[in-house]
Design a protein around this motif. Structure first.
Motif, PDB file in Angstrom:
ATOM      1  N   VAL A  73      40.983  40.021  34.037  1.00  0.00           N
ATOM      2  CA  VAL A  73      41.203  41.345  34.995  1.00  0.00           C
ATOM      3  C   VAL A  73      41.364  40.656  36.274  1.00  0.00           C
ATOM      4  CG1 VAL A  73      39.743  43.241  36.136  1.00  0.00           C
ATOM      5  CG2 VAL A  73      40.027  42.669  33.432  1.00  0.00           C
ATOM      6  N   LEU A  74      40.455  39.703  36.665  1.00  0.00           N
ATOM      7  CA  LEU A  74      40.709  39.270  38.001  1.00  0.00           C
ATOM      8  C   LEU A  74      41.848  38.551  38.292  1.00  0.00           C
ATOM      9  CD1 LEU A  74      36.923  37.606  38.172  1.00  0.00           C
ATOM     10  CD2 LEU A  74      37.834  39.623  39.714  1.00  0.00           C
ATOM     11  N   GLY A  75      42.499  38.018  37.445  1.00  0.00           N
ATOM     12  CA  GLY A  75      43.887  37.447  37.593  1.00  0.00           C
ATOM     13  C   GLY A  75      44.930  38.544  37.886  1.00  0.00           C
ATOM     14  N   GLU A  76      44.925  39.585  37.012  1.00  0.00           N
ATOM     15  CA  GLU A  76      45.680  40.603  37.364  1.00  0.00           C
ATOM     16  C   GLU A  76      45.542  41.336  38.769  1.00  0.00           C
ATOM     17  OE1 GLU A  76      45.371  43.634  34.346  1.00  0.00           O
ATOM     18  OE2 GLU A  76      45.531  42.152  32.762  1.00  0.00           O
ATOM     19  N   TYR A  77      44.271  41.390  39.303  1.00  0.00           N
ATOM     20  CA  TYR A  77      43.873  41.600  40.677  1.00  0.00           C
ATOM     21  C   TYR A  77      44.627  40.794  41.580  1.00  0.00           C
ATOM     22  CZ  TYR A  77      40.462  44.954  38.454  1.00  0.00           C
ATOM     23  OH  TYR A  77      39.944  45.795  37.764  1.00  0.00           O
ATOM     24  N   ALA A  78      44.481  39.568  41.531  1.00  0.00           N
ATOM     25  CA  ALA A  78      44.733  38.489  42.608  1.00  0.00           C
ATOM     26  C   ALA A  78      46.306  38.614  42.440  1.00  0.00           C
ATOM     27  CB  ALA A  78      44.460  37.018  42.158  1.00  0.00           C
ATOM     28  N   ALA A  79      47.052  38.832  41.373  1.00  0.00           N
ATOM     29  CA  ALA A  79      48.559  38.580  41.410  1.00  0.00           C
ATOM     30  C   ALA A  79      49.304  39.702  41.733  1.00  0.00           C
ATOM     31  CB  ALA A  79      49.092  38.277  39.939  1.00  0.00           C
ATOM     32  N   ALA A  80      48.665  40.914  41.966  1.00  0.00           N
ATOM     33  CA  ALA A  80      48.989  42.277  42.425  1.00  0.00           C
ATOM     34  C   ALA A  80      49.549  41.912  43.628  1.00  0.00           C
ATOM     35  CB  ALA A  80      47.849  43.498  42.402  1.00  0.00           C
ATOM     36  N   ASP A  81      50.566  43.064  43.737  1.00  0.00           N
ATOM     37  CA  ASP A  81      51.274  43.055  45.283  1.00  0.00           C
ATOM     38  C   ASP A  81      50.192  43.476  46.209  1.00  0.00           C
ATOM     39  OD1 ASP A  81      53.777  42.338  44.257  1.00  0.00           O
ATOM     40  OD2 ASP A  81      54.294  44.398  44.057  1.00  0.00           O
ATOM     41  N   THR A  82      49.417  44.221  46.100  1.00  0.00           N
ATOM     42  CA  THR A  82      48.295  44.709  47.101  1.00  0.00           C
ATOM     43  C   THR A  82      47.004  44.332  46.166  1.00  0.00           C
ATOM     44  OG1 THR A  82      49.609  46.453  47.937  1.00  0.00           O
ATOM     45  CG2 THR A  82      47.484  46.704  48.283  1.00  0.00           C
ATOM     46  N   PRO A  83      46.129  43.289  46.403  1.00  0.00           N
ATOM     47  CA  PRO A  83      45.178  42.973  45.643  1.00  0.00           C
ATOM     48  C   PRO A  83      44.080  44.057  46.237  1.00  0.00           C
ATOM     49  CG  PRO A  83      46.265  41.052  46.390  1.00  0.00           C
ATOM     50  CD  PRO A  83      46.959  42.347  46.917  1.00  0.00           C
ATOM     51  N   PRO A  84      42.959  44.332  45.452  1.00  0.00           N
ATOM     52  CA  PRO A  84      41.981  45.125  45.971  1.00  0.00           C
ATOM     53  C   PRO A  84      41.128  44.277  46.924  1.00  0.00           C
ATOM     54  CG  PRO A  84      41.528  44.470  43.724  1.00  0.00           C
ATOM     55  CD  PRO A  84      42.765  43.908  43.933  1.00  0.00           C
ATOM     56  N   ASP A  87      35.220  45.229  48.528  1.00  0.00           N
ATOM     57  CA  ASP A  87      34.474  46.665  48.162  1.00  0.00           C
ATOM     58  C   ASP A  87      35.288  47.277  46.832  1.00  0.00           C
ATOM     59  OD1 ASP A  87      32.788  46.447  50.363  1.00  0.00           O
ATOM     60  OD2 ASP A  87      33.638  48.053  51.532  1.00  0.00           O
ATOM     61  N   ASP A  88      36.265  47.239  46.681  1.00  0.00           N
ATOM     62  CA  ASP A  88      37.336  47.940  45.736  1.00  0.00           C
ATOM     63  C   ASP A  88      37.153  47.039  44.423  1.00  0.00           C
ATOM     64  OD1 ASP A  88      37.929  50.095  47.063  1.00  0.00           O
ATOM     65  OD2 ASP A  88      39.860  49.516  47.659  1.00  0.00           O
ATOM     66  N   LEU A  89      37.245  45.541  44.663  1.00  0.00           N
ATOM     67  CA  LEU A  89      37.007  44.520  43.776  1.00  0.00           C
ATOM     68  C   LEU A  89      35.818  44.551  43.088  1.00  0.00           C
ATOM     69  CD1 LEU A  89      38.236  42.275  42.163  1.00  0.00           C
ATOM     70  CD2 LEU A  89      37.336  40.803  44.229  1.00  0.00           C
ATOM     71  N   LEU A  90      34.561  44.715  43.871  1.00  0.00           N
ATOM     72  CA  LEU A  90      33.154  45.051  43.325  1.00  0.00           C
ATOM     73  C   LEU A  90      32.995  46.245  42.518  1.00  0.00           C
ATOM     74  CD1 LEU A  90      30.103  43.761  43.147  1.00  0.00           C
ATOM     75  CD2 LEU A  90      29.746  44.885  45.134  1.00  0.00           C
ATOM     76  N   ALA A  91      33.408  47.379  42.925  1.00  0.00           N
ATOM     77  CA  ALA A  91      33.689  48.676  42.465  1.00  0.00           C
ATOM     78  C   ALA A  91      34.168  48.499  41.029  1.00  0.00           C
ATOM     79  CB  ALA A  91      34.341  49.760  43.092  1.00  0.00           C
ATOM     80  N   CYS A 136      40.688  36.084  44.318  1.00  0.00           N
ATOM     81  CA  CYS A 136      41.021  37.317  44.278  1.00  0.00           C
ATOM     82  C   CYS A 136      40.883  37.739  45.990  1.00  0.00           C
ATOM     83  CB  CYS A 136      40.158  38.380  43.804  1.00  0.00           C
ATOM     84  SG  CYS A 136      40.783  38.287  41.957  1.00  0.00           S
ATOM     85  N   VAL A 137      39.864  37.205  46.417  1.00  0.00           N
ATOM     86  CA  VAL A 137      39.652  37.558  47.862  1.00  0.00           C
ATOM     87  C   VAL A 137      40.595  36.854  48.697  1.00  0.00           C
ATOM     88  CG1 VAL A 137      37.944  37.396  50.099  1.00  0.00           C
ATOM     89  CG2 VAL A 137      37.118  38.208  47.677  1.00  0.00           C
ATOM     90  N   THR A 138      41.078  35.864  48.469  1.00  0.00           N
ATOM     91  CA  THR A 138      41.975  34.804  49.331  1.00  0.00           C
ATOM     92  C   THR A 138      43.409  35.743  49.071  1.00  0.00           C
ATOM     93  OG1 THR A 138      40.918  32.703  48.845  1.00  0.00           O
ATOM     94  CG2 THR A 138      43.206  32.744  49.339  1.00  0.00           C
TER      95      THR A 138
END
Length: 185
Positions: A73-84, A87-91, A136-138
């Protein structure tokens, strides 16, 4: 008797680890026996011991199974064009917490205070999770906030640390809920 292929061995190991997570979540680490995991998995004790030498290996495998889910899941978030953002990541992470997995995590932390083998597992898994949060944050800082990549990596470290602490607090909160409270959530 036919030999198991590598793919089949991995499926069997995952089947056993999933059964262990369910047993640990229901009964606790100390109270779960290999016989419990055998019954839960539907496999023989010999099959379990063919894949895992002892309960510590099963705890390690269970922790890795849970972490692997988060890693995907975190890999998908980091690779997204607009990563969360943080606050959204934690949620998103909190919304995906499974109560049984949360109980296993908290029990594992407790066991880590007295068992060096379990402590090593917890330290390793926590470090890996924090590293994934850092990535992800990076990615968010670079792609959304338009920071220089080197500066973003530096700035992401304390944010990832706080996210990890908040995520662990949420795991504890979920682990402490009663079944009635779980249904209400």
């Amino acid at each position: 008797m036919p030999r198991l292929t590598d793919a089949r061995k991995e499926l069997r190991r995952a089947q056993i680890a999933d059964a262990a997570v369910r047993c640990f979540g229901r009964n606790g680490l100390a109270q779960t026996s290999i016989a419990d995991i055998t019954a839960e998995s539907g496999l023989s004790a010999g099959s379990i011991y063919a894949h895992y030498r002892n309960k510590a290996e099963l705890v390690r495998a269970a922790a890795r199974e849970v972490l692997a889910k988060r890693a995907g899941v975190l890999g998908e978030y980091a690779a997204a064009d607009t990563p969360p953002g943080p606050d959204d990541l934690l949620a998103l992470l909190v919304a995906a917490i499974d109560p049984a997995e949360a109980r296993v995590g908290v029990q594992t932390w407790g066991e880590a205070t007295t068992n060096p083998d379990i402590r090593d597992i917890v330290v390793d898994m926590t470090g890996r999770m924090r590293a994934m949060l850092h990535d992800c944050v990076t990615a968010w800082l670079v792609k959304v906030e338009h920071h220089d990549p080197d500066a973003a990596r530096e700035r992401a470290a304390p944010i990832a640390h706080r996210l990890m602490a908040l995520y662990q607090a949420e795991l504890l909160y979920v682990a402490m809920r009663t079944p009635d409270q779980e249904e209400e959530a």
